[in-house]
Write a protein that holds these residues in place. Structure first.
Motif, short mmCIF file in Angstrom:
data_model
loop_
_atom_site.label_atom_id
_atom_site.label_comp_id
_atom_site.label_asym_id
_atom_site.label_seq_id
_atom_site.Cartn_x
_atom_site.Cartn_y
_atom_site.Cartn_z
N THR A 46 22.03 44.70 13.90
CA THR A 46 23.46 44.41 13.66
C THR A 46 23.73 42.92 13.79
O THR A 46 24.45 42.33 12.97
N SER A 47 23.15 42.30 14.81
CA SER A 47 23.39 40.87 14.98
C SER A 47 22.78 40.05 13.85
O SER A 47 23.35 39.05 13.41
N GLN A 48 21.59 40.48 13.35
CA GLN A 48 20.98 39.76 12.24
C GLN A 48 21.85 39.84 10.98
O GLN A 48 22.06 38.82 10.30
N LEU A 49 22.33 41.03 10.66
CA LEU A 49 23.17 41.18 9.46
C LEU A 49 24.48 40.42 9.62
O LEU A 49 24.98 39.81 8.67
N THR A 50 25.04 40.45 10.83
CA THR A 50 26.28 39.70 11.07
C THR A 50 26.05 38.21 10.89
O THR A 50 26.87 37.51 10.26
N ALA A 51 24.94 37.71 11.43
CA ALA A 51 24.64 36.29 11.27
C ALA A 51 24.41 35.92 9.81
O ALA A 51 24.85 34.86 9.34
N SER A 52 23.71 36.79 9.05
CA SER A 52 23.46 36.51 7.65
C SER A 52 24.76 36.45 6.86
O SER A 52 24.95 35.58 5.99
N LEU A 53 25.67 37.38 7.17
CA LEU A 53 26.94 37.41 6.44
C LEU A 53 27.83 36.23 6.80
O LEU A 53 28.43 35.59 5.91
N ILE A 54 27.90 35.92 8.08
CA ILE A 54 28.83 34.88 8.53
C ILE A 54 28.25 33.49 8.33
O ILE A 54 28.98 32.56 7.92
N ASP A 55 26.96 33.36 8.59
CA ASP A 55 26.37 32.02 8.57
C ASP A 55 25.82 31.61 7.21
O ASP A 55 25.58 30.42 6.98
N ARG A 56 25.57 32.58 6.26
CA ARG A 56 24.93 32.22 4.99
C ARG A 56 25.69 32.71 3.78
O ARG A 56 26.05 31.92 2.89
N ARG A 57 25.91 34.04 3.69
CA ARG A 57 26.50 34.59 2.46
C ARG A 57 27.91 34.07 2.22
O ARG A 57 28.21 33.54 1.13
N SER A 58 28.77 34.21 3.20
CA SER A 58 30.15 33.75 2.99
C SER A 58 30.24 32.25 2.83
O SER A 58 30.94 31.75 1.91
N PRO A 59 29.55 31.43 3.66
CA PRO A 59 29.63 29.99 3.44
C PRO A 59 29.07 29.56 2.07
O PRO A 59 29.60 28.62 1.44
N ALA A 60 28.01 30.25 1.56
CA ALA A 60 27.47 29.88 0.25
C ALA A 60 28.50 30.13 -0.85
O ALA A 60 28.66 29.31 -1.78
N LEU A 61 29.21 31.26 -0.77
CA LEU A 61 30.24 31.55 -1.77
C LEU A 61 31.37 30.52 -1.70
O LEU A 61 31.88 30.04 -2.73
N VAL A 62 31.73 30.16 -0.48
CA VAL A 62 32.80 29.16 -0.31
C VAL A 62 32.38 27.81 -0.89
O VAL A 62 33.16 27.14 -1.59
N GLU A 63 31.14 27.41 -0.64
CA GLU A 63 30.66 26.12 -1.16
C GLU A 63 30.58 26.14 -2.68
O GLU A 63 30.83 25.12 -3.35
N SER A 64 30.20 27.31 -3.26
CA SER A 64 30.17 27.41 -4.73
C SER A 64 31.55 27.21 -5.32
O SER A 64 31.74 26.53 -6.35
N ILE A 65 32.54 27.79 -4.67
CA ILE A 65 33.93 27.62 -5.14
C ILE A 65 34.35 26.16 -5.00
O ILE A 65 35.06 25.60 -5.86
N ARG A 66 33.93 25.50 -3.93
CA ARG A 66 34.27 24.09 -3.74
C ARG A 66 33.61 23.22 -4.83
O ARG A 66 34.20 22.25 -5.32
N ILE A 67 32.34 23.57 -5.18
CA ILE A 67 31.67 22.82 -6.25
C ILE A 67 32.44 22.98 -7.56
O ILE A 67 32.64 22.00 -8.33
N GLU A 68 32.85 24.19 -7.83
CA GLU A 68 33.62 24.43 -9.07
C GLU A 68 34.91 23.63 -9.06
O GLU A 68 35.29 23.01 -10.07
N ALA A 69 35.59 23.63 -7.91
CA ALA A 69 36.84 22.86 -7.83
C ALA A 69 36.59 21.37 -8.03
O ALA A 69 37.36 20.66 -8.69
N ALA A 70 35.46 20.87 -7.46
CA ALA A 70 35.15 19.45 -7.61
C ALA A 70 34.85 19.10 -9.06
O ALA A 70 35.28 18.04 -9.57
N LEU A 71 34.14 20.00 -9.77
CA LEU A 71 33.85 19.74 -11.18
C LEU A 71 35.12 19.79 -12.03
O LEU A 71 35.28 19.00 -12.99
N VAL A 72 36.01 20.70 -11.68
CA VAL A 72 37.29 20.76 -12.43
C VAL A 72 38.07 19.48 -12.21
O VAL A 72 38.69 18.94 -13.15
N ASP A 73 38.07 18.96 -10.97
CA ASP A 73 38.77 17.70 -10.71
C ASP A 73 38.13 16.57 -11.52
O ASP A 73 38.84 15.69 -12.06
#
Length: 525
Positions: A46-73
């Motif tokens: 449970t702790s491994q999956l929680t760490a993967s979701l919080i520390d990698r999956r969600s931040p990667a999606l957020v950074e992808s959205i930020r890259i898209e926003a930066a390219l649009v700018d």
């Protein structure tokens, strides 16, 4: 099935309580170790999956959205500068480039173990670099007039490249979103598995606790309760109650030992009953013998005294009337008869006094030994004055006893000390008293002729004399009477074997109250 059960019980018949406990505790520890391992694995998963979701999956999606926003700018700034030629439109472009680089720097470590996500990121970077080379960099570095021409000339081609970049970004975010959702589902499943596993662990622990309690009840407390109940029945008098054990081998052995003890008690009881019957017969014989002795004492005090008194009176009358008128031999015979009659009368009187101790005089009350000693010294005042004796004593206490018997005790002790005095020195008699743990110890010390060690026990026997009647008069009953009086009052009497300067008689009497010592009186002569 019955055969298997009997065979199983036979296989475990020799197991003791210690062995059962050792096996049971080992089994419980193994079960708890397995359950603990499963619970630990569920928590780790449970702790491994929680760490993967919080520390990698969600931040990667957020950074992808930020890259898209930066390219649009960036695209917005380049298009504005190419249309208007105003330099201030390049500020969003420069900020977008900085944001894109920062987001890419944060995103790359997050995708280190995901090959598809790295491929998507590479495609995005490739399309972004192609758009930068084709439109963004030439326009941003050109003059306002040239920037408009470049933007107009490459408008269609730039739009196609940026649309391709948008599609790459969309695929990347879609893949990241899918992975995030998959990680979320795995986390939910892991949490559910963990909860079920801990519920099962709790249930297993409860079942193990119930089994342990039931095993202890059946194997230890139950057999012990039955054994205790049987032992209590035996202790209440049911000696015919057989004690049969159950449970482990050592408890059955304990029951067998207790039953063996019961059988031994039954044998002892039978022997005691026989001995009690014999004792009752002896008690009846003793009672009959005492009655005969009492009858003898009555006869001695009434029937023997009168003829003895008559013999003594007439022999004395014969001595007074015809003394000197007959020959010397007749006078000697008459003197022998008078002396024998007198000694016989004294002996009977002393024997009667000895028999009355504890039978006639038996009135226990508080007795002040100071007063008793004072009356005794008054009675012996003539002997004290004739011998020049000096009698001293320490403060004497108050005890519980018979006044007459205690008076006889001091009378005999002091009379003996005066009688058996040394011929070369006047008598010195001292009475000491010490209280120790509820017992008064008295010591009557004199400087007389003393008693040899081999005779120190013999002097307390009835009619035992160490000297002839010519040397020291008496019947040999004084110390025997002292012993009987002291033992009747619950004390002891003895001769001190370590005293050599005379005789020291040591006797004990129970104290009236050990806490109330005798008053502080000075030693009196």
């Amino acid at each position: 099935m019955t055969g298997k059960q009997s065979e199983s019980s036979g296989a475990f018949a020799d197991w003791t309580t210690r062995r059962w406990l050792r096996v049971g505790v080992s089994g419980v520890l193994v079960v708890l170790a397995v359950l603990g391992s499963l619970g630990g694995w569920a928590m780790w998963r449970t702790s491994q999956l929680t760490a993967s979701l919080i520390d990698r999956r969600s931040p990667a999606l957020v950074e992808s959205i930020r890259i898209e926003a930066a390219l649009v700018d960036q695209e917005t700034g380049i298009r504005g500068y190419g249309v208007s030629g105003r330099r201030d439109f390049l500020q969003p472009y420069a900020q977008g480039v900085a944001d894109e680089q920062a987001a890419l720097k944060r995103m790359r470590p997050l995708l280190s173990d995901d090959s598809r996500a790295r491929a998507d990121l590479a495609e995005v970077e490739k399309d972004a670099d192609a758009w930068q080379k084709l439109i963004a960099r030439p326009v941003s570095t050109a003059s306002p007039a040239d920037a408009a021409k470049i933007a107009e000339a490459r408008a269609d081609e730039g739009k196609a490249d940026f649309d391709s970049l948008r599609r790459a970004m969309a695929r990347q975010q879609a893949h990241l979103q899918d992975e995030r959702q998959a990680a979320t589902r795995e986390l939910r499943q892991a949490v559910t598995l963990r909860n079920w596993m801990f519920s099962v662990i709790a249930l297993v622990i409860a079942v193990v606790a119930v089994l342990v309690f039931e095993a202890l009840r059946r194997g230890v407390t139950g057999p012990l309760s039955l054994l205790g109940a049987a032992a209590r029945e035996v202790s209440q008098g049911r000696f015919d109650r057989s004690i049969v054990g159950s449970g482990p081998a050592d408890l059955r052995g304990l029951a067998a030992d207790v039953d063996s003890m019961r059988l031994r008690l039954v044998e002892e009881l039978r022997f005691s009953e026989g001995a009690r019957g014999l004792l009752d017969e002896q008690a009846e014989d003793l009672k009959r013998s005492n009655a005969e002795l009492e009858q003898f004492a009555y006869v001695a005090s009434h029937d023997l005294q009168e003829p003895l008194r008559k013999i003594s009176s007439f022999t004395q009358l014969l001595q007074r009337r015809y003394g000197g008128q007959l020959d010397a031999k007749a006078d000697q015979y008459i003197a022998f008869a008078v002396d024998g009659a007198n000694r016989m009368q004294n002996l009977i009187n002393d024997l009667l006094a000895f028999s009355r101790v504890g039978r006639v005089h038996n009135e226990h009350q508080t007795v002040d030994l100071e007063e008793v000693l004072g009356r005794t010294l008054d009675d012996l005042s003539v002997s004290v004055e004739e011998t020049g004796a000096e009698i001293t004593h320490e403060s004497l206490p108050t005890v519980v006893g018979d006044l007459t018997q205690l008076g006889m005790l001091w009378q005999n002790l002091l009379s003996n000390a005066l009688k058996f005095r040394s011929p070369d020195r006047p008598p010195r008699i001292h009475i000491g008293a010490v209280c120790d743990e509820g017992v008064w110890e008295f010591a009557v010390t004199d400087n007389g002729i003393g008693i040899a060690p081999e005779f120190q026990e013999k002097v307390f026997v009835l009619f035992q004399r160490l000297h002839t009647k010519d040397a020291y008069p008496g019947t040999g009953i004084g110390l025997a009477m002292c012993k009987k009086v002291v033992e009747f009052h619950g004390g002891t009497i003895r001769i001190d074997p370590d005293y050599r300067l005379g005789t020291r008689v040591v006797l004990t009497l129970p104290a009236l109250d050990a806490a109330t010592a005798a008053p502080d009186r000075e030693t009196q002569p």
